[in-house]
Design a protein around this motif. Structure first.
Motif, short mmCIF file in Angstrom:
data_model
loop_
_atom_site.label_atom_id
_atom_site.label_comp_id
_atom_site.label_asym_id
_atom_site.label_seq_id
_atom_site.Cartn_x
_atom_site.Cartn_y
_atom_site.Cartn_z
N LEU A 163 119.96 -76.56 75.40
CA LEU A 163 120.31 -77.11 76.72
C LEU A 163 120.66 -75.94 77.65
O LEU A 163 121.29 -74.97 77.25
N THR A 164 120.24 -76.03 78.91
CA THR A 164 120.57 -74.99 79.88
C THR A 164 122.09 -74.97 80.09
O THR A 164 122.76 -75.99 79.86
N PRO A 165 122.64 -73.83 80.52
CA PRO A 165 124.08 -73.78 80.77
C PRO A 165 124.55 -74.89 81.73
O PRO A 165 125.63 -75.46 81.54
N GLU A 166 123.72 -75.21 82.73
CA GLU A 166 124.09 -76.27 83.68
C GLU A 166 124.17 -77.62 82.97
O GLU A 166 125.11 -78.38 83.16
N LYS A 167 123.17 -77.89 82.12
CA LYS A 167 123.13 -79.17 81.39
C LYS A 167 124.32 -79.23 80.42
O LYS A 167 124.96 -80.28 80.27
N GLN A 168 124.62 -78.10 79.77
CA GLN A 168 125.77 -78.05 78.86
C GLN A 168 127.05 -78.40 79.62
O GLN A 168 127.85 -79.22 79.17
N ALA A 169 127.21 -77.79 80.80
CA ALA A 169 128.41 -78.04 81.59
C ALA A 169 128.47 -79.51 82.02
O ALA A 169 129.52 -80.14 81.98
N GLU A 170 127.31 -80.04 82.37
CA GLU A 170 127.22 -81.43 82.84
C GLU A 170 127.69 -82.41 81.75
O GLU A 170 128.43 -83.34 82.03
N VAL A 171 127.26 -82.19 80.50
CA VAL A 171 127.68 -83.12 79.44
C VAL A 171 129.03 -82.75 78.83
O VAL A 171 129.58 -83.51 78.05
N GLY A 172 129.58 -81.58 79.20
CA GLY A 172 130.92 -81.23 78.74
C GLY A 172 130.97 -80.28 77.56
O GLY A 172 131.98 -80.18 76.87
N ILE A 173 129.85 -79.59 77.28
CA ILE A 173 129.83 -78.61 76.20
C ILE A 173 130.33 -77.28 76.77
O ILE A 173 129.60 -76.58 77.47
N THR A 174 131.58 -76.97 76.49
CA THR A 174 132.23 -75.79 77.08
C THR A 174 132.24 -74.63 76.07
O THR A 174 132.03 -74.85 74.88
N PRO A 175 132.50 -73.40 76.53
CA PRO A 175 132.48 -72.25 75.62
C PRO A 175 133.53 -72.31 74.52
O PRO A 175 133.37 -71.71 73.47
N GLY A 176 134.61 -73.04 74.75
CA GLY A 176 135.67 -73.12 73.74
C GLY A 176 135.51 -74.29 72.77
O GLY A 176 136.39 -74.56 71.96
N LEU A 177 134.35 -74.98 72.85
CA LEU A 177 134.16 -76.18 72.02
C LEU A 177 133.59 -75.84 70.65
O LEU A 177 132.58 -75.14 70.54
N LEU A 178 134.24 -76.35 69.61
CA LEU A 178 133.76 -76.20 68.23
C LEU A 178 133.58 -77.59 67.63
O LEU A 178 134.36 -78.51 67.92
N ARG A 179 132.55 -77.74 66.80
CA ARG A 179 132.34 -79.02 66.12
C ARG A 179 132.58 -78.84 64.63
O ARG A 179 132.03 -77.93 64.02
N LEU A 180 133.40 -79.71 64.07
CA LEU A 180 133.70 -79.64 62.64
C LEU A 180 133.10 -80.83 61.92
O LEU A 180 133.24 -81.97 62.36
N SER A 181 132.39 -80.55 60.82
CA SER A 181 131.99 -81.62 59.91
C SER A 181 132.98 -81.51 58.76
O SER A 181 132.91 -80.58 57.96
N VAL A 182 133.93 -82.44 58.72
CA VAL A 182 135.02 -82.32 57.75
C VAL A 182 134.54 -82.86 56.41
O VAL A 182 134.13 -84.01 56.29
N GLY A 183 134.59 -82.01 55.41
CA GLY A 183 134.11 -82.37 54.07
C GLY A 183 135.17 -83.06 53.24
O GLY A 183 136.18 -83.52 53.76
N GLU B 163 130.81 -75.25 63.57
CA GLU B 163 129.74 -74.66 64.38
C GLU B 163 130.11 -74.70 65.85
O GLU B 163 131.03 -75.42 66.26
N HIS B 164 129.39 -73.91 66.64
CA HIS B 164 129.63 -73.79 68.08
C HIS B 164 128.46 -74.45 68.81
O HIS B 164 127.38 -73.86 68.89
N PRO B 165 128.64 -75.68 69.31
CA PRO B 165 127.51 -76.38 69.94
C PRO B 165 126.82 -75.56 71.03
O PRO B 165 125.59 -75.53 71.09
N GLY B 166 127.60 -74.87 71.87
CA GLY B 166 127.01 -74.12 72.98
C GLY B 166 126.07 -73.02 72.53
O GLY B 166 125.06 -72.74 73.16
N LEU B 167 126.41 -72.37 71.39
CA LEU B 167 125.60 -71.25 70.90
C LEU B 167 124.64 -71.66 69.79
O LEU B 167 123.72 -70.93 69.47
N MET B 168 124.88 -72.83 69.17
CA MET B 168 124.10 -73.19 67.98
C MET B 168 123.32 -74.50 68.19
O MET B 168 122.23 -74.47 68.72
N THR B 169 123.90 -75.64 67.80
CA THR B 169 123.12 -76.90 67.82
C THR B 169 122.60 -77.30 69.20
O THR B 169 121.59 -77.96 69.31
N HIS B 170 123.34 -76.96 70.25
CA HIS B 170 122.94 -77.41 71.58
C HIS B 170 122.52 -76.26 72.49
O HIS B 170 122.54 -76.37 73.72
N ALA B 171 122.12 -75.14 71.85
CA ALA B 171 121.74 -73.95 72.61
C ALA B 171 120.48 -74.17 73.45
O ALA B 171 120.25 -73.44 74.42
#
Ligand code: PLP
Length: 391
Positions: free
Chosen positions: A353-373, A343-351
């Protein structure tokens, strides 16, 4: 019928307790597996006289077996199964009263942040958010009315770590209680109560149930006073988990250990593969030596879990392409199930959060989160390799 010894004792290993703690052959039939007691009410032999249970909101034998087992795995005595992780948070927050102050970590599950800010602030609780990777920041934020310190470790989605024992020491010095959201690690890898926390929360939707087929939460404590108050809140507020779903969670606990080992083995392999890939700018996984808090990860947990965050060199465009091209990984929110998710935190789970807040905590446009099964490891790597080739 032979009376089976209670296998809840700490002298038994985690796997043994996961299968047996809180469970006994059914006294009426001898059934080895705890039955699903689908009943709302229980017979009284005379008014007010009944054999342990009177109404399923207050207590149910299937739920009780599961609560005893899951609490036992956290090294504690009391567990409360709730209809969702968020309801676990809601119930625990009702331990507090108007005017109380809570300090929470600044990189946390978005739904918890939303609950604090939009619901509990309105009820008169005050919240401060601090970067608890630095325990001194917590010390500076403490006030006389601080009653609770709330943290998640590893954090979501950046996999930063918070030293649970250090936080507990600071919080307890001023009388505040410590609540840890242990969803990401599960009790198999990390047991906050043994490190000094007062309360543990799990979204059991994730690793504890592990099969992505229900929503649930559990609040655990070893403190008798807190347990009594939670029991009262649980019965009064009525946020209990359904009997059938507690049965599914109890069933899932039996394989928690082997599932967590498989998640962690696959996650380590995925993290190492990604770290070496030229199109990857960075990988956050506590098991990698490159993780800035790798030593803390080794100290406070016995493994590193199944969550991996990766930043692609190609930013948003590369991230979108990768999400479209994977086929073993499924594009979906949530985590902790046997199937691999991306999933893409910036567009999905953490959408939220405002873009400023995302940038502040380090959620960048190229960030993907994997739940490895727990699929075949080579299939997971091959899937990522093929998708990365196209970005
Ligand atoms: C999913 C999640 C929650 C919320 O749990 P629900 O079961 O979705 O209500 C809380 N904390 C963490 C870390 C989570 O991943």
């Amino acid at each position: 019928m032979t009376d089976k010894t209670d296998l809840s004792d700490g002298s038994f290993g985690f796997e043994t307790r996961a299968i047996h703690a809180g469970q006994h052959p059914d006294p009426s039939t001898g059934a080895v597996v705890t039955p699903v007691y689908l009943t709302s009410t229980f017979v009284h032999s005379a008014p007010g006289e009944y054999a342990g249970y009177d109404y399923s909101r207050a207590g149910n034998p299937t739920r009780a077996a599961y609560e005893a087992c899951v609490a036992n795995l956290e090294g504690a005595r009391f567990g409360f199964a709730l209809a969702s992780g968020c309801l676990g948070t809601t119930t625990a927050m009702h331990l507090l009263s108007q005017g109380d102050h809570v300090i929470a970590c600044d990189d946390m599950y978005g739904g918890t942040y939303r609950l604090f800010e939009t619901v509990f602030r309105r009820c008169g609780l005050d919240f401060s958010y601090v970067d608890m990777t630095d325990p001194a920041a917590l010390e500076a934020a403490l006030r006389p009315e601080t009653r609770m310190v709330w943290l998640e470790t590893p954090t979501n989605p950046l996999m930063k770590l918070i030293d649970i024992a250090a936080v507990a020491e600071i919080a307890h010095a001023t009388g505040a209680q410590v609540m840890v959201d242990n969803t990401f690690m599960s009790p198999y890898f990390q047991r906050p109560i043994e490190l000094g926390a007062d309360l543990v929360l799990h979204s059991t939707t994730k690793y504890i149930n592990g099969h992505s087929d229900l929503i649930g939460g559990v609040v655990i404590t070893d403190d008798e006073d807190l347990a009594e108050r939670l029991d009262f809140l649980n019965c009064s507020m009525g946020g209990i988990q359904s009997t059938f779903d507690t049965y599914l969670c109890l069933r899932s606990l039996k394989t928690l250990a082997i599932r967590m080992q498989a998640h962690a083995d696959n996650a380590m392999a995925v993290a190492r593969f990604l770290e070496a890939h030229p199109k990857v700018a960075g990988v956050a996984y506590p098991g990698l030596e490159s993780h800035p808090q790798h030593e803390l990860a080794r100290r406070q947990a016995s493994g590193f879990g199944g969550m991996v965050s990766v930043t692609l060199e190609g930013g948003l465009e590369a991230a979108r392409k990768m999400m479209a091209d994977v086929r073993v990984f499924t594009l979906a929110e949530s985590l902790g199930g046997v199937e691999s998710l991306i999933e893409h935190p910036g567009l999905m789970t953490h959408a939220s959060l405002t873009p400023e807040k995302q940038a502040e905590v380090g959620i960048t446009p190229g960030l993907l989160r994997l739940s490895v099964g727990i699929e075949t490891q080579a299939d997971l790597i091959e899937d990522l390799e093929r998708a990365l080739a196209g970005v």
